[in-house]
Design an enzyme around this catalytic site. Structure first.
Site, PDB file in Angstrom:
ATOM      1  N   SER A  92       6.380  -4.449  -1.991  1.00 15.29           N
ATOM      2  CA  SER A  92       5.955  -3.113  -2.371  1.00 15.29           C
ATOM      3  C   SER A  92       6.171  -2.174  -1.171  1.00 15.29           C
ATOM      4  O   SER A  92       7.275  -2.091  -0.653  1.00 15.29           O
ATOM      5  CB  SER A  92       4.501  -3.143  -2.851  1.00 15.29           C
ATOM      6  OG  SER A  92       4.157  -1.970  -3.523  1.00 15.29           O
ATOM      7  N   TRP A  93       5.131  -1.473  -0.691  1.00 13.91           N
ATOM      8  CA  TRP A  93       5.299  -0.679   0.527  1.00 13.91           C
ATOM      9  C   TRP A  93       5.760  -1.560   1.684  1.00 13.91           C
ATOM     10  O   TRP A  93       6.496  -1.094   2.565  1.00 13.91           O
ATOM     11  CB  TRP A  93       4.001   0.033   0.895  1.00 13.91           C
ATOM     12  CG  TRP A  93       3.982   0.492   2.327  1.00 13.91           C
ATOM     13  CD1 TRP A  93       3.307  -0.088   3.364  1.00 13.91           C
ATOM     14  CD2 TRP A  93       4.713   1.591   2.895  1.00 13.91           C
ATOM     15  NE1 TRP A  93       3.565   0.591   4.541  1.00 13.91           N
ATOM     16  CE2 TRP A  93       4.423   1.624   4.270  1.00 13.91           C
ATOM     17  CE3 TRP A  93       5.574   2.544   2.361  1.00 13.91           C
ATOM     18  CZ2 TRP A  93       4.956   2.582   5.121  1.00 13.91           C
ATOM     19  CZ3 TRP A  93       6.117   3.503   3.206  1.00 13.91           C
ATOM     20  CH2 TRP A  93       5.811   3.513   4.574  1.00 13.91           C
ATOM     21  N   HIS A 148       3.993  -6.401 -11.145  1.00 15.46           N
ATOM     22  CA  HIS A 148       4.215  -5.989  -9.755  1.00 15.46           C
ATOM     23  C   HIS A 148       3.626  -6.933  -8.716  1.00 15.46           C
ATOM     24  O   HIS A 148       4.187  -7.099  -7.635  1.00 15.46           O
ATOM     25  CB  HIS A 148       3.612  -4.597  -9.543  1.00 15.46           C
ATOM     26  CG  HIS A 148       3.765  -4.069  -8.152  1.00 15.46           C
ATOM     27  ND1 HIS A 148       4.983  -3.704  -7.616  1.00 15.46           N
ATOM     28  CD2 HIS A 148       2.842  -3.854  -7.171  1.00 15.46           C
ATOM     29  CE1 HIS A 148       4.820  -3.279  -6.369  1.00 15.46           C
ATOM     30  NE2 HIS A 148       3.531  -3.353  -6.074  1.00 15.46           N
ATOM     31  N   GLY A 206       0.834  -1.192   0.000  1.00 13.70           N
ATOM     32  CA  GLY A 206       0.000   0.000   0.000  1.00 13.70           C
ATOM     33  C   GLY A 206       0.876   1.251   0.000  1.00 13.70           C
ATOM     34  O   GLY A 206       1.477   1.552  -1.022  1.00 13.70           O
ATOM     35  N   ASP A 250       7.605  -4.697 -13.866  1.00 17.00           N
ATOM     36  CA  ASP A 250       6.887  -4.012 -12.785  1.00 17.00           C
ATOM     37  C   ASP A 250       6.818  -2.528 -13.123  1.00 17.00           C
ATOM     38  O   ASP A 250       7.834  -1.826 -13.092  1.00 17.00           O
ATOM     39  CB  ASP A 250       7.621  -4.241 -11.459  1.00 17.00           C
ATOM     40  CG  ASP A 250       6.866  -3.698 -10.254  1.00 17.00           C
ATOM     41  OD1 ASP A 250       6.009  -2.817 -10.434  1.00 17.00           O
ATOM     42  OD2 ASP A 250       7.151  -4.158  -9.133  1.00 17.00           O
TER      43      ASP A 250
END
Length: 314
Positions: free
Chosen positions: A107-108, A289, A40, A261
């Site tokens: 990711s985050w 991604h 996120g 990605d």
């Protein structure tokens, strides 16, 4: 991936006057502890995330970060910073009586994993990282503007959701609406932001993923918190995570990155790998991604299996 499993323990942890976090444990209560950090920010966890780990071996800990998933209030950006998320992780670790754990984030989640590790290296056994996001100015600009080069029609829809006069600074235009007090305004902005990301997740766009990202349950956390953290550079100094990599360079790490990605381009994974001598980089040639791209999911499971057997990555 491993078969679906249920949590054997779960609860809600009040961390301040505003935020209460959902957490859960599954797998082997006496096993090797592993912490899963979702993306996120604001993405939340799902039952699928439990399946990267052998439940006979791992004591799997998952939680929804502030403002995300089942944590309350959903989409709340006040009292929501990287430093506070790191404090939350430590609070959960101490509550569960865990001394050290493997840290897994995409990711985050990779951003937060690195920030946590550099703050508390003694608590980390190693890192499994996917879709690297270092929250530099260049990466934020790429997300807001650069994806236009690959998804021009998606970006056009994203931009056209705000007046033409404000399109010179799309991040600020969305912040203005996402943080508005009127629910109709911030919910629409969140759906537009989240749809933009969901449309670019996979190498081949998935209609179900886009639909899921448009739902209020997902979009409010994703839209508000991603904009909040991007606006504030994740409350870190520029390139802080690479500059402080010496604090965790002695620990084993594997980086799994989709070659195509578009959300978190491979250059960040490569930069991190070059700064982190001893880390392993696996570039997945047919993936975008998402963690659920087949090649990425397979490599993540392979990584957790290697750590189970060898306490390192091959």
């Amino acid at each position: 991936m491993f078969p679906p499993i249920e949590a054997y323990r779960q609860g809600m942890l009040e961390v301040d006057a505003i935020h209460t976090l959902y957490w859960e444990e599954c797998g082997n209560p006496d096993g090797q502890a592993v912490l899963f950090l979702h993306g996120g920010p604001g993405g939340g966890t799902s039952p699928t995330h439990r399946r990267f780990f052998d439940p006979a071996h791992y004591r799997i800990v998952l939680f929804d970060q502030r403002g995300a998933g089942k944590s309350t209030p959903l989409g709340e950006y006040r009292h929501n910073t990287t430093a506070l998320l790191i404090e939350d992780i430590e609070r959960i670790r101490e509550m569960l009586g865990i001394e050290q754990w493997l840290v897994f984030g995409g990711s985050w989640g990779s951003t937060l994993a690195l920030a946590y590790g550099e703050e508390h290296p003694v608590r980390c056994l190693g890192f499994v990282l996917r879709g690297i996001f270092l929250c530099t100015k260049a990466e934020v600009d790429w997300f807001v503007n650069g994806m236009n080069h690959f998804y021009p029609e998606v970006h056009q829809r994203f931009a056209e959701a705000v007046p033409h006069s404000e399109r010179g600074n799309l991040l600020q235009a969305y912040v203005k609406r996402l943080f508005d007090e009127e629910p109709a305004i911030y919910k629409e902005a969140a759906r537009n932001w989240s749809r933009y990301e969901g449309s670019c997740l996979f190498l081949e766009p998935q209609a179900q993923a886009i639909e899921d990202f448009e739902s209020d349950e997902v979009s409010l956390g994703i839209g508000r918190l991603e904009a909040h953290y991007m606006l504030n550079a994740a409350f870190m100094d520029e390139d802080q995570l690479v500059k402080n990599i010496h604090k965790i360079r002695h620990l084993p790490a594997v980086i799994v990155q989709g070659r195509y990605d578009v959300i978190c381009p491979p250059v960040s994974a490569y930069r991190l790998h070059q700064a982190w001598s001893g880390s392993k980089l696996h570039m997945i040639s047919d993936a975008g991604h998402a963690a659920m791209e087949p090649g990425i999911a397979k490599e993540l499971v392979r990584a957790t299996e290697q750590f189970k057997l060898y306490r390192k990555f091959l």
